[in-house]
Design a protein around this motif. Structure first.
Motif, mmCIF file in Angstrom:
data_model
loop_
_atom_site.group_PDB
_atom_site.id
_atom_site.type_symbol
_atom_site.label_atom_id
_atom_site.label_comp_id
_atom_site.label_asym_id
_atom_site.label_seq_id
_atom_site.Cartn_x
_atom_site.Cartn_y
_atom_site.Cartn_z
ATOM 1 N N TRP B 111 0.766 -1.235 -0.051
ATOM 2 C CA TRP B 111 0.112 -0.098 0.067
ATOM 3 C C TRP B 111 0.980 1.226 0.021
ATOM 4 O O TRP B 111 0.677 2.259 -0.696
ATOM 5 C CB TRP B 111 -0.948 -0.137 1.162
ATOM 6 N N LEU B 112 2.015 1.156 0.997
ATOM 7 C CA LEU B 112 2.907 2.513 0.931
ATOM 8 C C LEU B 112 3.675 2.700 -0.409
ATOM 9 O O LEU B 112 3.932 3.553 -0.991
ATOM 10 C CB LEU B 112 3.551 2.291 2.266
ATOM 11 N N ASP B 113 4.016 1.369 -0.838
ATOM 12 C CA ASP B 113 4.822 1.521 -2.023
ATOM 13 C C ASP B 113 3.658 2.106 -3.233
ATOM 14 O O ASP B 113 4.414 2.895 -4.101
ATOM 15 C CB ASP B 113 4.974 -0.046 -2.512
ATOM 16 N N TYR B 114 2.627 1.578 -3.271
ATOM 17 C CA TYR B 114 1.864 2.110 -4.264
ATOM 18 C C TYR B 114 1.485 3.606 -4.032
ATOM 19 O O TYR B 114 1.473 4.442 -4.856
ATOM 20 C CB TYR B 114 0.523 1.331 -4.185
ATOM 21 N N ALA B 116 3.611 5.504 -2.808
ATOM 22 C CA ALA B 116 4.779 6.594 -2.871
ATOM 23 C C ALA B 116 5.155 6.527 -4.392
ATOM 24 O O ALA B 116 5.929 7.445 -4.854
ATOM 25 C CB ALA B 116 5.857 5.895 -2.125
ATOM 26 N N ASP B 117 4.570 5.539 -5.144
ATOM 27 C CA ASP B 117 4.672 5.536 -6.405
ATOM 28 C C ASP B 117 4.453 6.699 -7.341
ATOM 29 O O ASP B 117 2.949 7.359 -6.749
ATOM 30 C CB ASP B 117 4.070 4.172 -7.011
ATOM 31 N N THR B 118 4.888 7.055 -8.266
ATOM 32 C CA THR B 118 4.487 8.416 -9.092
ATOM 33 C C THR B 118 3.800 8.127 -10.224
ATOM 34 O O THR B 118 3.459 8.969 -11.174
ATOM 35 C CB THR B 118 5.887 9.136 -9.392
ATOM 36 N N SER B 119 3.441 6.753 -10.383
ATOM 37 C CA SER B 119 2.546 6.673 -11.741
ATOM 38 C C SER B 119 1.242 7.198 -12.013
ATOM 39 O O SER B 119 0.860 7.439 -12.896
ATOM 40 C CB SER B 119 2.573 4.973 -11.786
ATOM 41 N N TRP B 120 0.774 7.636 -10.942
ATOM 42 C CA TRP B 120 -0.392 8.497 -10.568
ATOM 43 C C TRP B 120 0.209 10.096 -10.763
ATOM 44 O O TRP B 120 1.012 10.401 -10.032
ATOM 45 C CB TRP B 120 -1.321 8.445 -9.494
ATOM 46 N N SER B 121 -0.582 10.673 -11.873
ATOM 47 C CA SER B 121 -0.013 12.250 -11.591
ATOM 48 C C SER B 121 -0.366 13.032 -10.140
ATOM 49 O O SER B 121 0.218 13.734 -9.786
ATOM 50 C CB SER B 121 -0.886 13.255 -12.938
ATOM 51 N N GLY B 122 -1.728 12.749 -9.725
ATOM 52 C CA GLY B 122 -2.115 13.327 -8.502
ATOM 53 C C GLY B 122 -2.365 12.435 -7.373
ATOM 54 O O GLY B 122 -3.314 12.900 -6.634
ATOM 55 N N ASN B 189 -0.239 10.016 1.929
ATOM 56 C CA ASN B 189 -0.949 10.593 0.440
ATOM 57 C C ASN B 189 -1.147 11.941 0.630
ATOM 58 O O ASN B 189 -0.688 12.805 -0.351
ATOM 59 C CB ASN B 189 -2.201 9.724 0.305
ATOM 60 N N HIS B 190 -1.683 12.549 2.003
ATOM 61 C CA HIS B 190 -1.778 13.801 1.987
ATOM 62 C C HIS B 190 -0.619 14.732 1.801
ATOM 63 O O HIS B 190 -0.261 15.698 1.262
ATOM 64 C CB HIS B 190 -2.370 14.156 3.347
ATOM 65 N N ASP B 191 0.404 14.136 2.699
ATOM 66 C CA ASP B 191 1.822 14.909 2.790
ATOM 67 C C ASP B 191 2.483 14.808 1.389
ATOM 68 O O ASP B 191 3.321 15.835 1.156
ATOM 69 C CB ASP B 191 2.495 14.485 3.953
#
Lengths: 215, 215
Positions: B111-114, B116-122, B189-191
């Motif tokens: 979950w944290l990997d996901y 932290a990943d930048t594959s989503w723009s936002g 996700n927020h930070d």
DNA sequence: CCTACCGATCGGTAGG
DNA sequence: CCTACCGATCGGTAGG
């Protein structure tokens, strides 16, 4: 008499609620700001439109716009209103407490009170706006991020004070503690708004109590 | 020759990319869904417009709309895409692990990997959409809430399994534990999104490690 | 603070 | 999958 009545009406035609005193105009502005701040908790700061806001207030669009000049200025005013409310409802409640653990506990308690309160239609405006604008740039995103950083700093200041005063264990990691407290608040807002689950408030209070148990 | 060329053009005029096979149409649909899901992480599911989405994909609005029928169906497809990605990136990574504490740890790690990943723009679409729709009703809000409840249930099932297997202390409150884990993810996700602060990922991993230390 | 209006864009549709 | 179009609404402005 007929001519006079006509004349009055002719004047009224171009002055439906005009020439208000500065104090009256200020009152109108405040009513707009309060309404847009609340609407934005449900529809988002972008989702609110000037037309629907004006209709809701039983005003014309131009009457609303005249107070702000642009939608962005209106959004910024809404954020500032959100900050004022947050300060009054949270910070002002805890400020009388002695700095350190007591004040930190009071801040978290007031924060959870504020989140659990139904005075907003759609939960904390600042939290909702943070999610809405976190991928964008510009003055709105800046204002939201600055407020979040400020609040983070306030909490960390009190946490560090508590550690220095030996109210919390000397090896307490202030940043980690504050991260956990902020996480609780965010999760409470999420579950309250998405699921209407009010049990989470008590749960968060219990967890916070554990985190702030003190020496 | 000239006539033939003209004739071909005349046909092309009413068939810019038409009569595609079902497989080709499916590919186009997938491309649209992936693009709208990503755009929505920045602009919101309401903020995305069919016109700009179409321009972005170098298609006509009608070409986009033909695959969905309404903007709401398009939004629903985006949510489903968000769920597929989440399942693949998080659940599928942990599913091979033995049920209980091992799988719970793997779920949180993935979950944290996901996040932290930048594959989503936002950032995570489901998180952003939850905040956007939490004050509304209708099928979109329903789908988002259902997904959040499902994920909550999966985590609680593994936590309870871990407690029953004595991998976690017998007096562990599964709901409270899962609440804390979900809170960490939300805060990360927020930070990450609002402040671009990547340090929070390591911090959350450390806190989760503590919460899932086991017997 | 209003009416009346601007060009641009919205979601959606007809028809091929 | 396209062009061409629909009525509605968008943010914003002129002028009083």
């Amino acid at each position: 008499m007929r001519a006079e009545a006509f004349s009055v009406q002719a004047i009224a035609k171009f002055s439906h609620m005009p020439r208000r005193s500065a104090a009256e105009a200020q009152k109108t502005r405040e009513a707009i700001v309060q309404r847009v701040a609340d609407l934005a908790t449900v529809e988002g700061l972008e989702g609110v439109t000037v037309g629907r806001l004006a209709a809701d207030l039983e005003m014309s669009k131009a009457g609303v716009m005249g107070h702000f000049g642009s939608k962005q200025a209106l959004q910024l005013a809404a954020i500032e209103e959100g900050e004022r409310i947050f300060r009054r409802r949270v910070w002002d409640q805890a400020e009388p407490k002695r700095p350190g653990l007591r004040r930190l506990r009071a801040l978290i308690s007031a924060w959870l009170d504020y989140l659990a309160d139904t005075s907003w239609s759609g939960g904390c405006l600042l939290t909702a706006a943070a999610s809405e604008f976190d991928g964008r740039s510009g003055p709105i995103a800046e204002a939201i991020a600055a407020q979040d950083r400020l609040w983070n700093r306030i909490l960390q200041r009190e946490a560090k004070q508590a550690i220095e005063a030996s109210e919390l264990a000397a090896d307490t990691d202030a940043e980690r503690l504050v991260f956990q407290l902020r996480a609780l608040a965010l999760m409470v807002n999420h579950d309250l708004q998405l699921h209407g689950d009010e049990r989470v408030v008590k749960r968060a209070r219990a967890i916070a109590k554990g985190l702030l148990a003190g020496n």
